[in-house]
Design a protein around this motif. Structure first.
Motif, short mmCIF file in Angstrom:
data_model
loop_
_atom_site.label_atom_id
_atom_site.label_comp_id
_atom_site.label_asym_id
_atom_site.label_seq_id
_atom_site.Cartn_x
_atom_site.Cartn_y
_atom_site.Cartn_z
N GLY A 140 0.81 -1.21 0.00
CA GLY A 140 0.00 0.00 0.00
C GLY A 140 0.84 1.25 0.00
N ILE A 141 1.96 1.22 0.71
CA ILE A 141 2.82 2.40 0.81
C ILE A 141 3.49 2.70 -0.53
CG2 ILE A 141 4.93 3.29 1.88
CD1 ILE A 141 4.04 1.79 4.43
N TYR A 142 3.88 1.65 -1.26
CA TYR A 142 4.46 1.89 -2.58
C TYR A 142 3.43 2.50 -3.52
CZ TYR A 142 9.21 0.11 -2.37
OH TYR A 142 10.56 -0.03 -2.12
N GLY A 143 2.17 2.11 -3.36
CA GLY A 143 1.13 2.76 -4.15
C GLY A 143 1.01 4.23 -3.81
N ILE A 144 1.09 4.56 -2.52
CA ILE A 144 1.05 5.97 -2.08
C ILE A 144 2.25 6.73 -2.66
CG2 ILE A 144 1.21 7.49 -0.08
CD1 ILE A 144 -1.47 6.10 -0.32
N MET A 145 3.41 6.11 -2.65
CA MET A 145 4.60 6.76 -3.19
C MET A 145 4.45 7.04 -4.69
SD MET A 145 7.41 4.45 -1.13
CE MET A 145 8.80 4.97 -2.12
N ILE A 146 3.88 6.08 -5.41
CA ILE A 146 3.65 6.28 -6.84
C ILE A 146 2.68 7.43 -7.07
CG2 ILE A 146 2.51 5.27 -8.86
CD1 ILE A 146 5.35 4.33 -8.55
N ALA A 147 1.64 7.53 -6.23
CA ALA A 147 0.68 8.62 -6.37
C ALA A 147 1.36 9.97 -6.18
CB ALA A 147 -0.46 8.44 -5.35
N VAL A 148 2.24 10.06 -5.20
CA VAL A 148 2.97 11.31 -4.97
C VAL A 148 3.87 11.62 -6.17
CG1 VAL A 148 4.73 12.41 -3.54
CG2 VAL A 148 2.87 11.14 -2.46
N ALA A 149 4.54 10.59 -6.72
CA ALA A 149 5.43 10.81 -7.85
C ALA A 149 4.67 11.30 -9.08
CB ALA A 149 6.18 9.52 -8.18
N VAL A 150 3.44 10.78 -9.26
CA VAL A 150 2.64 11.16 -10.42
C VAL A 150 2.01 12.54 -10.23
CG1 VAL A 150 0.56 10.58 -11.75
CG2 VAL A 150 2.17 8.78 -11.11
N LEU A 151 1.47 12.80 -9.04
CA LEU A 151 0.71 14.03 -8.81
C LEU A 151 1.58 15.18 -8.32
CD1 LEU A 151 -2.43 12.47 -7.07
CD2 LEU A 151 -2.16 13.09 -9.48
N TYR A 152 2.62 14.88 -7.54
CA TYR A 152 3.46 15.93 -6.94
C TYR A 152 4.93 15.59 -7.12
CZ TYR A 152 -1.08 16.58 -4.70
OH TYR A 152 -2.43 16.72 -4.47
N GLY A 153 5.28 15.20 -8.33
CA GLY A 153 6.63 14.72 -8.60
C GLY A 153 7.73 15.73 -8.35
N ASP A 154 7.42 17.02 -8.42
CA ASP A 154 8.44 18.05 -8.23
C ASP A 154 8.61 18.47 -6.78
OD1 ASP A 154 9.13 18.14 -10.91
OD2 ASP A 154 7.55 19.59 -11.39
N SER A 155 7.81 17.90 -5.88
CA SER A 155 8.01 18.18 -4.45
C SER A 155 9.36 17.66 -4.01
CB SER A 155 6.90 17.53 -3.61
OG SER A 155 5.63 18.02 -3.98
N GLU A 156 10.01 18.37 -3.08
CA GLU A 156 11.37 18.02 -2.69
C GLU A 156 11.40 17.42 -1.28
OE1 GLU A 156 13.69 21.56 -3.20
OE2 GLU A 156 14.08 21.11 -5.32
N PHE A 157 12.24 16.40 -1.13
CA PHE A 157 12.48 15.76 0.16
C PHE A 157 13.94 15.94 0.52
CE2 PHE A 157 8.63 13.73 -1.20
CZ PHE A 157 7.97 13.37 -0.04
#
Length: 282
Positions: A140-157
Motif C-alpha cells: 500500500g505504501i508503494y502505491g502511495i509513493m507512486i501517487a505522490v510521484a505522479v501528482l506531486y513529482g516536483d516536491s522536494e524531500f
C-alpha cells in the motif's frame, strides 16, 4: 521549502495508530502466549495457498502485521511522509483509504501470482512458493509513493542526515529500482516482498490513470446517479408523450381560455360558462 514535519491527521494518522497498536499488541501476546501469537500470525499473514483455499481476508490482514521494529518504523514514517502530501493536496479520508487498500490487495494478488509462477520450471529461480508468507504494509505504501510521484513529482524531500534535497519522482524511482533489482535477484525468500512492492506500485499507477480523480467510489456513485437520472428523464418523456396524445383527443378550449389560463372543469359544471375566474394559471 519547509524543514518541518508534515501534518499528522486524517487517514494517515489512523493507519499509523492502528498498525503500531497491532504491532505492540502482538509483542505482548508473543511474550505471554507464543502459541497464540503463532496462530494469529498464521491467520493474518498472506499465504498464497491459504488464500486459494478460501482465507481471502489475508488479502488485507497481512498489511497490519510487521516483522520487526525497523520494518514497522520505516513503513510508518514513509506512509506519514508521502501520505501527508496526498491529504494536503485535497484527498478525502475515504478516497485515501480506498486507494491505499486497493494497492494492498493489488500487492497481495501480485504476490500470489508470482508464488504460483515460481512453481513453473523457467521461474523456479525466483525462490518463491505458495507456502511463502508475506507481511507488512509496503504494498500500500508503494502505491502511495507512486501517487505522490505522479501528482506531486516536483516536491522536494531532504535526504536526512545529508544536507541535500531530491525531487519526489526521483526518490520514488530509486525505491522502485531497488525493489525491482531485489525481485530479480531470485533464489531468496525475501524476493516475495519485493514483488509485493512492485505490485502495489503498479496497481497504484493504474488506479490513477484509469479511474476518475475522485476514485472508485466516486465513479460508482456517478454511474449510479447517471443511470437514475436517465430513468427519470425517460419517465418524463413517456409522461409527456401520453399527455400529448391525451390533448390531441380533447378540445384544448375545454381546459384553457384565450389567455392561456387554466379553466377549472368545475366552473363548467356550476354553469359559469367557462369563466376564467380560476386561480390556476399556466
Amino acid at each position: 521549502m519547509s524543514l518541518g514535519l508534515p501534518p499528522f491527521y486524517g487517514a494517515v494518522k489512523w493507519l499509523v495508530i492502528v498498525n503500531s497498536a497491532i504491532y505492540l499488541l502482538m509483542l505482548v501476546v508473543q511474550g505471554v502466549a507464543p502459541g497464540v501469537a503463532r496462530g494469529i500470525y498464521a491467520l493474518g499473514y498472506l499465504t498464497p495457498t491459504a488464500v486459494m483455499h478460501g482465507w481471502i481476508w489475508q488479502l488485507v490482514s497481512y498489511s497490519f502485521f510487521h516483522l520487526g521494529l525497523f520494518h514497522i518504523l520505516f513503513n510508518m514514517i514513509t506512509l506519514w511522509m508521502f501520505g501527508a502530501l496526498l491529504e494536503q493536496g485535497g484527498w478525502r479520508s475515504n478516497q485515501f483509504y480506498e486507494f491505499y487498500f486497493t494497492c494492498v490487495v493489488g500487492a497481495a494478488v501480485t504476490t500470489i501470482a508470482v508464488s504460483y509462477l515460481g512453481l513453473v520450471a523457467p521461474f523456479t529461480w525466483l525462490g518463491v512458493t505458495p507456502l511463502t508468507a508475506t507481511a507488512g504494509s509496503s504494498g500500500g505504501i508503494y502505491g502511495i509513493m507512486i501517487a505522490v510521484a505522479v501528482l506531486y513529482g516536483d516536491s522536494e524531500f531532504m535526504m536526512f542526515p545529508l544536507p541535500i534535497t531530491i525531487r519526489a519522482k526521483y526518490l520514488v524511482a530509486i525505491f522502485v529500482f531497488i525493489s525491482l533489482a531485489g525481485a530479480l535477484q531470485g533464489g531468496r525468500g525475501e524476493s516475495v516482498a519485493n514483488f509485493a512492492h512492485l505490485g502495489g506500485a503498479l496497481v497504484g499507477y493504474l488506479y490513477l490513470k484509469l479511474l476518475p480523480r475522485g476514485g472508485l467510489m466516486f465513479a460508482t456513485s456517478e454511474r449510479y446517479y447517471g443511470v437514475r437520472n436517465s430513468y427519470y428523464r425517460w419517465k418524463r418523456r413517456r409522461a409527456a408523450k401520453k399527455f400529448e396524445v391525451y390533448m390531441r383527443k380533447h378540445d384544448r378550449s375545454e381546459f384553457f381560455d384565450e389567455y392561456g389560463n387554466y379553466r377549472d372543469p368545475k366552473d363548467k359544471e356550476k354553469g359559469n360558462g367557462g369563466s376564467s375566474n380560476s386561480n390556476w394559471v399556466n
